[in-house]
Design a protein around this motif. Sequence first.
Motif, PDB file in Angstrom:
ATOM      1  N   ALA A   1       0.830  -1.206   0.000  1.00  0.00           N
ATOM      2  CA  ALA A   1       0.000   0.000   0.000  1.00  0.00           C
ATOM      3  C   ALA A   1       0.866   1.258   0.000  1.00  0.00           C
ATOM      4  O   ALA A   1       0.563   2.237  -0.689  1.00  0.00           O
ATOM      5  N   MET A   2       1.964   1.230   0.748  1.00  0.00           N
ATOM      6  CA  MET A   2       2.869   2.382   0.791  1.00  0.00           C
ATOM      7  C   MET A   2       3.528   2.608  -0.567  1.00  0.00           C
ATOM      8  O   MET A   2       3.626   3.744  -1.048  1.00  0.00           O
ATOM      9  N   ALA A   3       3.977   1.528  -1.191  1.00  0.00           N
ATOM     10  CA  ALA A   3       4.585   1.653  -2.520  1.00  0.00           C
ATOM     11  C   ALA A   3       3.581   2.202  -3.521  1.00  0.00           C
ATOM     12  O   ALA A   3       3.918   3.040  -4.370  1.00  0.00           O
ATOM     13  N   ASN A   4       2.348   1.749  -3.422  1.00  0.00           N
ATOM     14  CA  ASN A   4       1.297   2.230  -4.319  1.00  0.00           C
ATOM     15  C   ASN A   4       1.111   3.740  -4.177  1.00  0.00           C
ATOM     16  O   ASN A   4       0.947   4.462  -5.168  1.00  0.00           O
ATOM     17  N   GLU A   5       1.152   4.236  -2.944  1.00  0.00           N
ATOM     18  CA  GLU A   5       1.001   5.673  -2.705  1.00  0.00           C
ATOM     19  C   GLU A   5       2.130   6.466  -3.355  1.00  0.00           C
ATOM     20  O   GLU A   5       1.913   7.568  -3.868  1.00  0.00           O
ATOM     21  N   HIS A   6       3.337   5.916  -3.324  1.00  0.00           N
ATOM     22  CA  HIS A   6       4.489   6.628  -3.875  1.00  0.00           C
ATOM     23  C   HIS A   6       4.629   6.438  -5.386  1.00  0.00           C
ATOM     24  O   HIS A   6       5.420   7.143  -6.019  1.00  0.00           O
ATOM     25  N   LEU A   7       3.878   5.511  -5.941  1.00  0.00           N
ATOM     26  CA  LEU A   7       3.902   5.279  -7.388  1.00  0.00           C
ATOM     27  C   LEU A   7       2.621   5.817  -8.017  1.00  0.00           C
ATOM     28  O   LEU A   7       1.985   5.157  -8.837  1.00  0.00           O
ATOM     29  N   ASN A   8       2.248   7.020  -7.643  1.00  0.00           N
ATOM     30  CA  ASN A   8       0.951   7.552  -8.060  1.00  0.00           C
ATOM     31  C   ASN A   8       1.015   8.459  -9.281  1.00  0.00           C
ATOM     32  O   ASN A   8      -0.011   8.963  -9.724  1.00  0.00           O
ATOM     33  N   ASP A   9       2.198   8.684  -9.839  1.00  0.00           N
ATOM     34  CA  ASP A   9       2.323   9.567 -11.001  1.00  0.00           C
ATOM     35  C   ASP A   9       2.212   8.732 -12.272  1.00  0.00           C
ATOM     36  O   ASP A   9       3.140   8.013 -12.650  1.00  0.00           O
ATOM     37  N   THR A  10       1.074   8.837 -12.942  1.00  0.00           N
ATOM     38  CA  THR A  10       0.796   7.976 -14.094  1.00  0.00           C
ATOM     39  C   THR A  10       1.583   8.369 -15.341  1.00  0.00           C
ATOM     40  O   THR A  10       1.486   7.692 -16.364  1.00  0.00           O
ATOM     41  N   ARG A  11       2.363   9.450 -15.278  1.00  0.00           N
ATOM     42  CA  ARG A  11       3.211   9.791 -16.424  1.00  0.00           C
ATOM     43  C   ARG A  11       4.369   8.810 -16.559  1.00  0.00           C
ATOM     44  O   ARG A  11       5.017   8.734 -17.593  1.00  0.00           O
TER      45      ARG A  11
END
Length: 246
Positions: free
Chosen positions: A129-139
Amino acid sequence: MSGKIIGIRVIKPQNNYQRPTISNRTMISGRTENTTNETTNTRHENMGGIVYLVVDCSGSMEGYKMGQAKQGILEFAQDAIKKDYPVGLIKFSSTATHLCEPKHNVEDLSAYLDDMDANGSTNMAAAIAMANEHLNDTRYTRVMVIVTDGRPDRTQFALQAGQIAKNEGIDIITIGTDDADVSFLKKLATNEEFGNKVSSEQFAKAIGSAHLLLPDPDKAFNNKLLSHAQDESLEYSKHYSYNFAR
């Protein structure tokens, strides 16, 4: 008469939807951007990739396996950075800890390896869940690589967190050893080829070799553009329907 088409009527949309054309687009930095009032402006730009290593630091990782993991992290980072993937680091045991934002050189990343000490349990769900939050830039083309030697505290929670990430377009690579459940690793990963289990002696090599599974950012970007174009076409078609009266 039964079975005979007696009329076809085109029902136009009520919200004045207009399909974007070259005449109502603006060229920005060599790319077209839709400027119609009815749709959201979207600028597509290839920013390369981002990858997070999500590393098990539970008590069972102490000693040899932790040394293997750290060696593998450095080997992975060296090759991932060459492929335009800066590397971030998250560790997890009873809780998840964000160690560093994605780094563009191995030296910066290696400074955080001393903070990886083994203790506690295996709260993998929190780390995903933490990694998902930090990988939130869809560019960016986004990937997380999960490294573990055992089963998570709550398998179902970990799978649910992983599915959320995958639904948001994040690829998951899993590498396990010792007590790790290979069927779980394959289910958590984006596909079965991305889920692997090796001996503890091969742990570092497997982590380092995971860079071979990183998608090419340029190809991933082009696929994203194609998908967006298909979605745009589908959205347009939904605004027109045909009424066949019998």
